[in-house]
Design an enzyme around this catalytic site. Structure first.
Site, PDB file in Angstrom:
ATOM      1  N   ARG A 132       0.855  -1.199   0.000  1.00  0.00           N
ATOM      2  CA  ARG A 132       0.000   0.000   0.000  1.00  0.00           C
ATOM      3  C   ARG A 132       0.885   1.240   0.000  1.00  0.00           C
ATOM      4  NH1 ARG A 132      -4.628   0.292  -1.675  1.00  0.00           N
ATOM      5  NH2 ARG A 132      -5.255  -1.483  -0.391  1.00  0.00           N
ATOM      6  N   ARG A 157       2.259  -7.189  -9.530  1.00  0.00           N
ATOM      7  CA  ARG A 157       2.486  -6.334  -8.349  1.00  0.00           C
ATOM      8  C   ARG A 157       2.755  -7.151  -7.091  1.00  0.00           C
ATOM      9  NH1 ARG A 157      -2.901  -3.559  -5.738  1.00  0.00           N
ATOM     10  NH2 ARG A 157      -4.382  -5.247  -6.076  1.00  0.00           N
ATOM     11  N   HIS A 171       0.871   3.011 -10.674  1.00  0.00           N
ATOM     12  CA  HIS A 171      -0.164   3.437  -9.725  1.00  0.00           C
ATOM     13  C   HIS A 171       0.468   4.244  -8.579  1.00  0.00           C
ATOM     14  CE1 HIS A 171      -3.403   3.081  -6.815  1.00  0.00           C
ATOM     15  NE2 HIS A 171      -4.062   2.163  -7.491  1.00  0.00           N
ATOM     16  N   ASP A 210     -12.396   8.401  -7.729  1.00  0.00           N
ATOM     17  CA  ASP A 210     -11.862   7.253  -8.483  1.00  0.00           C
ATOM     18  C   ASP A 210     -12.251   7.467  -9.940  1.00  0.00           C
ATOM     19  OD1 ASP A 210     -10.844   4.873  -9.346  1.00  0.00           O
ATOM     20  OD2 ASP A 210     -12.045   3.597  -8.026  1.00  0.00           O
ATOM     21  N   GLU A 222      -2.144   8.178 -11.654  1.00  0.00           N
ATOM     22  CA  GLU A 222      -1.603   6.986 -12.304  1.00  0.00           C
ATOM     23  C   GLU A 222      -1.508   7.184 -13.815  1.00  0.00           C
ATOM     24  OE1 GLU A 222      -4.181   3.751 -10.909  1.00  0.00           O
ATOM     25  OE2 GLU A 222      -4.706   5.030  -9.231  1.00  0.00           O
TER      26      GLU A 222
HETATM   27  O1  LIG Z   1      -6.664  -1.487  -3.144  1.00  0.00           O
HETATM   28  P1  LIG Z   1      -6.029  -1.767  -4.488  1.00  0.00           P
HETATM   29  O2  LIG Z   1      -6.346  -3.130  -5.009  1.00  0.00           O
HETATM   30  O3  LIG Z   1      -4.556  -1.517  -4.461  1.00  0.00           O
HETATM   31  O4  LIG Z   1      -6.668  -0.749  -5.511  1.00  0.00           O
HETATM   32  C1  LIG Z   1      -6.606   0.604  -5.267  1.00  0.00           C
HETATM   33  C2  LIG Z   1      -7.339   1.432  -6.344  1.00  0.00           C
HETATM   34  O5  LIG Z   1      -6.632   1.322  -7.547  1.00  0.00           O
HETATM   35  C3  LIG Z   1      -7.112   2.142  -8.644  1.00  0.00           C
HETATM   36  O6  LIG Z   1      -6.812   3.467  -8.457  1.00  0.00           O
HETATM   37  C4  LIG Z   1      -8.577   1.925  -8.906  1.00  0.00           C
HETATM   38  O7  LIG Z   1      -9.085   2.901  -9.784  1.00  0.00           O
HETATM   39  C5  LIG Z   1      -9.380   1.941  -7.623  1.00  0.00           C
HETATM   40  O8  LIG Z   1     -10.717   1.534  -7.895  1.00  0.00           O
HETATM   41  C6  LIG Z   1      -8.758   1.016  -6.587  1.00  0.00           C
HETATM   42  O9  LIG Z   1      -9.530   1.010  -5.414  1.00  0.00           O
END
Ligand SMILES: O=P(O)(O)OC[C@H]1O[C@H](O)[C@H](O)[C@@H](O)[C@@H]1O
Length: 278
Positions: free
Chosen positions: A50, A73, A144, A193, A250
């Site tokens: 994270r 990832r 990301h 988002d 991103e």
């Molecule tokens: O929690 P993760 O699986 O890392 O995803 C985190 C985020 O990634 C992207 O930005 C998507 O647009 C979101 O919808 C998602 O919640």
């Protein structure tokens, strides 16, 4: 967390974790940490970190049948190079290729390489994908990045004011729901988002410790994400209030997936430059 570090001659520092080929820290030459990394972040096989810069490949988010954000990832990449390059910049290179496990999920042969280079006020992230098989493949992809902000309530994103987006937050969630263009900088509080197809140019993120100017090539789209307090509360690897310290901007290819013939390559670059200080 297992980390590999690199330092530039001017003191700029990078750190990355081999799981995910994942950049976890970019400390620009002024000593400021520019990436957010959750203090509860975990890494290892099958886990995703994270914060930092997750690499989403060969699928962005849940837009397909693969695991969310693909599978590189949370797999171990090889560190190809780490140190100072010929121009004195901090440089880290990681690579990953298909194996029996990835072919069970996605029956294609590929080679992916991520190169992170930084000095002074600038970070460059270059992702290259090569089709090493004998059939065509297609993918969606994103870098990301979680960019650190002092206080989410003060953060502001400019450069997208005149662009339509596709909303994936709240009750309007769902691909293919373009909203009308709005002409004010984007601010944060509740969940955001959004996918911006065909990114028009430079994005400026006011972080509270200078602005970040983000540009990209090879990547057609941009995603802007912050979970807001309600969704953040459900993220077990984020401490309470953690979402107040980052905005994800991103560089992505989502709406028109990359198609690679056998032997062909694709390269996408995101450049982030610090412009001025608070
Ligand atoms: O929690 P993760 O699986 O890392 O995803 C985190 C985020 O990634 C992207 O930005 C998507 O647009 C979101 O919808 C998602 O919640």
């Amino acid at each position: 967390m297992d980390l590999i570090e690199a330092q530039a001659h001017d003191g700029t520092r990078l750190a990355a974790c081999p799981y995910g080929g994942h950049l976890t820290s970019w400390r620009s030459a002024d000593g400021v940490e520019r990436l957010f990394l959750s203090p509860l972040a975990v890494s290892g096989p099958g886990q995703s970190i994270r914060g930092g810069v997750p690499v989403c490949f060969p699928q962005f988010s849940g837009f397909g049948t693969l695991p969310k954000h693909g599978f590189v990832r949370n797999r171990r990449w090889d560190c190809v190079a780490a140190g100072t390059d010929a121009e004195g910049r901090a440089s880290l290179r990681f690579a990953i290729a298909d194996d029996d496990d990835t072919r069970r999920l996605w029956p294609f042969a590929f080679h992916c390489e991520l190169e992170a280079t930084a000095a002074g006020r600038q970070l460059e992230l270059a992702l290259q994908v090569r089709n090493t098989g004998d059939t065509a493949l297609s993918f969606t992809v994103a870098l990301h990045g979680y960019f650190a902000v002092s206080d989410l309530a003060q953060a502001e994103l400019r450069g997208l004011e005149a662009s339509e987006w596709i909303d994936h937050a709240g009750p309007a969630a769902g691909i293919g729901v373009p909203q009308p263009a709005e002409f004010t900088p984007l601010r944060f509080g509740a969940e955001v988002d959004r996918v911006y197809p065909a990114l028009p140019g430079v994005i400026r993120l006011a972080t509270g410790a200078g602005d970040l100017l983000l540009t990209q090539s090879g990547f057609s789209d941009a995603v802007v994400w912050n979970p807001g307090p309600d969704k953040a509360a459900a993220l077990t690897d984020l401490p309470p209030g953690g979402e107040r310290h980052y905005v994800c901007v991103e560089a992505a290819v989502i709406h028109d997936p990359v198609v690679l013939a056998p032997g062909a390559r694709w390269r996408g670059v995101q450049t982030v430059r610090v412009d001025g200080c608070a």
